[in-house]
Design a protein around this motif. Structure first.
Motif, PDB file in Angstrom:
ATOM      1  N   ASP A  23       0.885  -1.174   0.000  1.00  0.00           N
ATOM      2  CA  ASP A  23       0.000   0.000   0.000  1.00  0.00           C
ATOM      3  C   ASP A  23       0.920   1.222   0.000  1.00  0.00           C
ATOM      4  O   ASP A  23       2.140   1.060  -0.155  1.00  0.00           O
ATOM      5  CB  ASP A  23      -0.994  -0.084   1.187  1.00  0.00           C
ATOM      6  CG  ASP A  23      -0.330   0.055   2.554  1.00  0.00           C
ATOM      7  OD1 ASP A  23       0.843   0.487   2.627  1.00  0.00           O
ATOM      8  OD2 ASP A  23      -0.981  -0.248   3.571  1.00  0.00           O
ATOM      9  N   PRO A  24       0.398   2.443   0.155  1.00  0.00           N
ATOM     10  CA  PRO A  24       1.293   3.603   0.028  1.00  0.00           C
ATOM     11  C   PRO A  24       2.404   3.668   1.083  1.00  0.00           C
ATOM     12  O   PRO A  24       3.369   4.405   0.894  1.00  0.00           O
ATOM     13  CB  PRO A  24       0.344   4.798   0.187  1.00  0.00           C
ATOM     14  CG  PRO A  24      -0.988   4.277  -0.170  1.00  0.00           C
ATOM     15  CD  PRO A  24      -1.010   2.845   0.249  1.00  0.00           C
ATOM     16  N   VAL A  25       2.295   2.915   2.171  1.00  0.00           N
ATOM     17  CA  VAL A  25       3.326   3.026   3.219  1.00  0.00           C
ATOM     18  C   VAL A  25       4.102   1.735   3.460  1.00  0.00           C
ATOM     19  O   VAL A  25       5.080   1.737   4.197  1.00  0.00           O
ATOM     20  CB  VAL A  25       2.708   3.499   4.561  1.00  0.00           C
ATOM     21  CG1 VAL A  25       2.036   4.855   4.389  1.00  0.00           C
ATOM     22  CG2 VAL A  25       1.748   2.480   5.128  1.00  0.00           C
ATOM     23  N   ARG A  26       3.688   0.640   2.877  1.00  0.00           N
ATOM     24  CA  ARG A  26       4.338  -0.645   3.167  1.00  0.00           C
ATOM     25  C   ARG A  26       4.826  -1.318   1.897  1.00  0.00           C
ATOM     26  O   ARG A  26       4.251  -1.134   0.832  1.00  0.00           O
ATOM     27  CB  ARG A  26       3.356  -1.590   3.873  1.00  0.00           C
ATOM     28  CG  ARG A  26       2.724  -1.016   5.125  1.00  0.00           C
ATOM     29  CD  ARG A  26       1.778  -2.041   5.718  1.00  0.00           C
ATOM     30  NE  ARG A  26       1.159  -1.593   6.957  1.00  0.00           N
ATOM     31  CZ  ARG A  26      -0.045  -1.024   7.029  1.00  0.00           C
ATOM     32  NH1 ARG A  26      -0.762  -0.809   5.929  1.00  0.00           N
ATOM     33  NH2 ARG A  26      -0.544  -0.675   8.198  1.00  0.00           N
ATOM     34  N   TYR A  27       5.902  -2.121   2.048  1.00  0.00           N
ATOM     35  CA  TYR A  27       6.392  -2.872   0.894  1.00  0.00           C
ATOM     36  C   TYR A  27       7.050  -4.169   1.328  1.00  0.00           C
ATOM     37  O   TYR A  27       7.388  -4.347   2.500  1.00  0.00           O
ATOM     38  CB  TYR A  27       7.365  -2.030   0.064  1.00  0.00           C
ATOM     39  CG  TYR A  27       8.570  -1.504   0.821  1.00  0.00           C
ATOM     40  CD1 TYR A  27       8.601  -0.177   1.263  1.00  0.00           C
ATOM     41  CD2 TYR A  27       9.672  -2.312   1.077  1.00  0.00           C
ATOM     42  CE1 TYR A  27       9.700   0.313   1.944  1.00  0.00           C
ATOM     43  CE2 TYR A  27      10.777  -1.826   1.765  1.00  0.00           C
ATOM     44  CZ  TYR A  27      10.788  -0.515   2.197  1.00  0.00           C
ATOM     45  OH  TYR A  27      11.880  -0.030   2.884  1.00  0.00           O
ATOM     46  N   GLU A 107      -4.664   1.341  -2.846  1.00  0.00           N
ATOM     47  CA  GLU A 107      -4.441   2.760  -3.125  1.00  0.00           C
ATOM     48  C   GLU A 107      -4.310   3.575  -1.848  1.00  0.00           C
ATOM     49  O   GLU A 107      -3.623   4.590  -1.799  1.00  0.00           O
ATOM     50  CB  GLU A 107      -5.588   3.316  -3.970  1.00  0.00           C
ATOM     51  CG  GLU A 107      -5.353   3.102  -5.452  1.00  0.00           C
ATOM     52  CD  GLU A 107      -6.500   3.591  -6.297  1.00  0.00           C
ATOM     53  OE1 GLU A 107      -7.041   4.676  -5.981  1.00  0.00           O
ATOM     54  OE2 GLU A 107      -6.861   2.891  -7.251  1.00  0.00           O
ATOM     55  N   GLN A 108      -5.006   3.124  -0.799  1.00  0.00           N
ATOM     56  CA  GLN A 108      -4.936   3.817   0.491  1.00  0.00           C
ATOM     57  C   GLN A 108      -4.277   2.900   1.523  1.00  0.00           C
ATOM     58  O   GLN A 108      -4.259   1.686   1.348  1.00  0.00           O
ATOM     59  CB  GLN A 108      -6.348   4.178   0.982  1.00  0.00           C
ATOM     60  CG  GLN A 108      -7.177   4.962  -0.021  1.00  0.00           C
ATOM     61  CD  GLN A 108      -6.549   6.291  -0.418  1.00  0.00           C
ATOM     62  OE1 GLN A 108      -5.780   6.891   0.347  1.00  0.00           O
ATOM     63  NE2 GLN A 108      -6.853   6.753  -1.620  1.00  0.00           N
ATOM     64  N   LYS A 109      -3.767   3.472   2.589  1.00  0.00           N
ATOM     65  CA  LYS A 109      -3.149   2.683   3.662  1.00  0.00           C
ATOM     66  C   LYS A 109      -4.160   1.673   4.214  1.00  0.00           C
ATOM     67  O   LYS A 109      -5.300   2.052   4.520  1.00  0.00           O
ATOM     68  CB  LYS A 109      -2.692   3.624   4.783  1.00  0.00           C
ATOM     69  CG  LYS A 109      -1.993   2.891   5.903  1.00  0.00           C
ATOM     70  CD  LYS A 109      -1.593   3.825   7.020  1.00  0.00           C
ATOM     71  CE  LYS A 109      -1.064   3.033   8.187  1.00  0.00           C
ATOM     72  NZ  LYS A 109      -0.852   3.868   9.368  1.00  0.00           N
ATOM     73  N   ILE A 110      -3.726   0.423   4.308  1.00  0.00           N
ATOM     74  CA  ILE A 110      -4.620  -0.626   4.809  1.00  0.00           C
ATOM     75  C   ILE A 110      -4.725  -0.494   6.327  1.00  0.00           C
ATOM     76  O   ILE A 110      -3.712  -0.409   7.031  1.00  0.00           O
ATOM     77  CB  ILE A 110      -4.096  -2.015   4.388  1.00  0.00           C
ATOM     78  CG1 ILE A 110      -4.123  -2.121   2.855  1.00  0.00           C
ATOM     79  CG2 ILE A 110      -4.925  -3.122   5.034  1.00  0.00           C
ATOM     80  CD1 ILE A 110      -3.381  -3.300   2.282  1.00  0.00           C
ATOM     81  N   LYS A 111      -5.968  -0.466   6.846  1.00  0.00           N
ATOM     82  CA  LYS A 111      -6.198  -0.270   8.283  1.00  0.00           C
ATOM     83  C   LYS A 111      -6.011  -1.574   9.041  1.00  0.00           C
ATOM     84  O   LYS A 111      -6.334  -2.645   8.544  1.00  0.00           O
ATOM     85  CB  LYS A 111      -7.628   0.252   8.495  1.00  0.00           C
ATOM     86  CG  LYS A 111      -7.827   1.656   7.955  1.00  0.00           C
ATOM     87  CD  LYS A 111      -7.015   2.640   8.777  1.00  0.00           C
ATOM     88  CE  LYS A 111      -7.131   4.059   8.258  1.00  0.00           C
ATOM     89  NZ  LYS A 111      -6.111   4.930   8.841  1.00  0.00           N
ATOM     90  N   LYS A 112      -5.494  -1.469  10.271  1.00  0.00           N
ATOM     91  CA  LYS A 112      -5.297  -2.699  11.033  1.00  0.00           C
ATOM     92  C   LYS A 112      -6.537  -3.006  11.885  1.00  0.00           C
ATOM     93  O   LYS A 112      -6.642  -2.572  13.017  1.00  0.00           O
ATOM     94  CB  LYS A 112      -4.022  -2.640  11.878  1.00  0.00           C
ATOM     95  CG  LYS A 112      -3.921  -1.561  12.917  1.00  0.00           C
ATOM     96  CD  LYS A 112      -2.766  -1.898  13.842  1.00  0.00           C
ATOM     97  CE  LYS A 112      -2.656  -1.129  15.119  1.00  0.00           C
ATOM     98  NZ  LYS A 112      -3.129   0.197  15.209  1.00  0.00           N
TER      99      LYS A 112
END
Ligand code: PMT
Length: 220
Positions: A23-27, A107-112
């Motif tokens: 997502d936009p913050v994780r890889y 597309e958006q940060k996945i919520k935990k």
């Protein structure tokens, strides 16, 4: 003159690890520091070659005089390698390529929210294999990063990927391989029995690999 023995030769090298976004913050990434590939680029340059380096994200500074392309994903690495492949003398895949990527990048940060989370991954193209299929008179050098049965898997990779030289390193060891300044490898070709390099600085191993590849180039 050994110092300029690659003069007039074109050498294309990949280095570092590829990154696949979740997502936009994780890889998804791996432990490659880029040291092995950058050492190859540096030594090829010093020995007179015209060098192109295609690199995943690293903390290293590309050697001045090397044409460098920065990439993130396996798809980007593949595109850059294919763009420059045709007129090279020696091509070395030292990059640690992500074998899988996330099927759908959010597309958006996945919520935990959930307690568990399953990512669906799809297979990435095998760049070395593709280069092996497209090979004309380039000397193609691949690596094999293994944690068990090093020579067994490396022999398979040499054949399956149509490489001329395969550099097999044991990445279960802390003192060599990923991140270390040293490396130790087996050099495999289809003609001769595997040759052990002993433990060397990555720049020294780079010189050995380049000399081996240059010799093969002279034979074809
Ligand atoms: O970067 P450093 O910290 O210095 O570490 C060096 C290193 C351990 C990364 C390096 O010495 C090394 O082993 N590089 C290859 C890592 C790797 O991806 O190995 P592999 O056995 O998974 O792949 C075999 C070969 O196919 C490699 O040449 C690889 O670049 C290539 N490959 C792999 C998968 C893929 N989808 N496409 C590829 O082209």
């Amino acid at each position: 003159n050994i110092e300029q023995d690659l003069k007039g030769k074109k050498v294309l090298i990949s280095a570092g690890g590829t990154r696949e976004a979740i997502d936009p913050v994780r890889y998804i990434a791996n432990r490659s520091s880029g040291k092995m590939g950058y050492a190859l680029a540096k030594r090829a340059l010093v020995r007179g070659a015209e060098v192109i380096l295609v690199t995943g994200p690293t903390k290293l500074t590309p050697p001045v005089g090397v044409t460098t392309y920065e990439v993130q994903t396996t798809a980007e690495l593949e595109k850059a390698m294919l763009t420059h492949y045709a007129d090279q003398d020696i091509v070395i895949m030292a990059a640690a390529v992500a074998d899988y990527r996330v099927k759908t990048v959010a597309e958006q940060k996945i919520k935990k929210n959930a307690e568990t989370w399953q990512l669906e991954l799809v297979k990435n193209p095998d760049i070395l294999k593709r280069l092996g299929e497209l090979k004309r008179d380039q000397i193609l050098v691949g690596f094999a990063a293994e944690t068990t049965d090093l020579l067994h898997y490396a022999t398979k990779k040499l054949q399956q990927k149509n490489a001329d030289l395969l550099v097999a390193n044991d990445v279960s060891r802390k003192d060599i391989g990923f991140g270390a300044d040293d490396n130790e490898a087996w050099l495999l070709t289809s003609k001769n029995s595997p040759k052990a390099t002993g433990k060397l600085k990555k720049t020294q191993l780079a010189d050995l690999i380049l000399s081996f590849a240059l010799q093969l180039r002279g034979e074809c």
